[in-house]
Design a protein around this motif. Sequence first.
Motif, PDB file in Angstrom:
ATOM      1  N   ILE A  23       0.845  -1.202   0.000  1.00 19.33           N
ATOM      2  CA  ILE A  23       0.000   0.000   0.000  1.00 19.33           C
ATOM      3  C   ILE A  23       0.876   1.246   0.000  1.00 19.33           C
ATOM      4  O   ILE A  23       0.592   2.210  -0.723  1.00 19.33           O
ATOM      5  N   ASP A  24       1.952   1.216   0.786  1.00 22.48           N
ATOM      6  CA  ASP A  24       2.879   2.354   0.804  1.00 22.48           C
ATOM      7  C   ASP A  24       3.453   2.617  -0.584  1.00 22.48           C
ATOM      8  O   ASP A  24       3.559   3.770  -1.016  1.00 22.48           O
ATOM      9  N   LEU A  30       1.050   7.273  -6.295  1.00 23.71           N
ATOM     10  CA  LEU A  30       0.007   8.295  -6.407  1.00 23.71           C
ATOM     11  C   LEU A  30       0.554   9.684  -6.095  1.00 23.71           C
ATOM     12  O   LEU A  30       0.170  10.664  -6.748  1.00 23.71           O
ATOM     13  N   LEU A  31       1.459   9.779  -5.119  1.00 23.26           N
ATOM     14  CA  LEU A  31       2.084  11.078  -4.835  1.00 23.26           C
ATOM     15  C   LEU A  31       2.888  11.566  -6.035  1.00 23.26           C
ATOM     16  O   LEU A  31       2.871  12.761  -6.357  1.00 23.26           O
ATOM     17  N   ARG A  36       3.228  15.370 -10.587  1.00 24.48           N
ATOM     18  CA  ARG A  36       3.246  15.701 -12.019  1.00 24.48           C
ATOM     19  C   ARG A  36       2.121  16.678 -12.362  1.00 24.48           C
ATOM     20  O   ARG A  36       2.304  17.595 -13.166  1.00 24.48           O
ATOM     21  N   CYS A  37       0.966  16.522 -11.738  1.00 23.58           N
ATOM     22  CA  CYS A  37      -0.126  17.486 -11.944  1.00 23.58           C
ATOM     23  C   CYS A  37       0.260  18.846 -11.378  1.00 23.58           C
ATOM     24  O   CYS A  37      -0.018  19.879 -11.995  1.00 23.58           O
ATOM     25  N   VAL A  38       0.886  18.843 -10.210  1.00 19.46           N
ATOM     26  CA  VAL A  38       1.324  20.109  -9.601  1.00 19.46           C
ATOM     27  C   VAL A  38       2.318  20.812 -10.522  1.00 19.46           C
ATOM     28  O   VAL A  38       2.288  22.042 -10.650  1.00 19.46           O
ATOM     29  N   ARG A  84      -3.461  18.423   4.942  1.00 18.98           N
ATOM     30  CA  ARG A  84      -2.893  19.744   5.281  1.00 18.98           C
ATOM     31  C   ARG A  84      -1.377  19.726   5.105  1.00 18.98           C
ATOM     32  O   ARG A  84      -0.800  20.646   4.515  1.00 18.98           O
ATOM     33  N   GLU A  85      -0.747  18.685   5.613  1.00 19.76           N
ATOM     34  CA  GLU A  85       0.707  18.583   5.483  1.00 19.76           C
ATOM     35  C   GLU A  85       1.120  18.455   4.023  1.00 19.76           C
ATOM     36  O   GLU A  85       2.059  19.111   3.568  1.00 19.76           O
ATOM     37  N   MET A  86       0.408  17.619   3.280  1.00 15.61           N
ATOM     38  CA  MET A  86       0.728  17.445   1.867  1.00 15.61           C
ATOM     39  C   MET A  86       0.558  18.765   1.114  1.00 15.61           C
ATOM     40  O   MET A  86       1.421  19.147   0.307  1.00 15.61           O
ATOM     41  N   ILE A  87      -0.537  19.453   1.379  1.00 15.31           N
ATOM     42  CA  ILE A  87      -0.784  20.740   0.727  1.00 15.31           C
ATOM     43  C   ILE A  87       0.342  21.719   1.048  1.00 15.31           C
ATOM     44  O   ILE A  87       0.856  22.405   0.151  1.00 15.31           O
TER      45      ILE A  87
END
Length: 98
Positions: A23-24, A30-31, A36-38, A84-87
């Motif tokens: 899963i990790d 996914l990150l 890539r979208c960012v 929040r942390e990811m953002i």
Amino acid sequence: MTEQDHQKATRVLSELRQRIDGIDAELIALLAKRQRCVEQVIEVKRSVQLPARIPARIDEVLAHIRELAEDGNVEPDLAIAIWREMIEQFIAYEERRL
């Protein structure tokens, strides 16, 4: 606890840990996809001179995450804390790139 119980528990934990590791790996993939979208967002923001931090968008994302968490039977506060942390990390990344 018998030795047999201990061995069984050890096997079950090992299997569960392998599933968590898998899963990790999926989460990291996914990150990477999100990053890539960012990267594309950065290019658009740069072209129209938008800042990295757009508070209304942050609020929108967090509200959406809360809804998804509730629908998915995930502790909403946990999901919000992670997002929040990811953002914040992605905003910092955007700021460095802008």
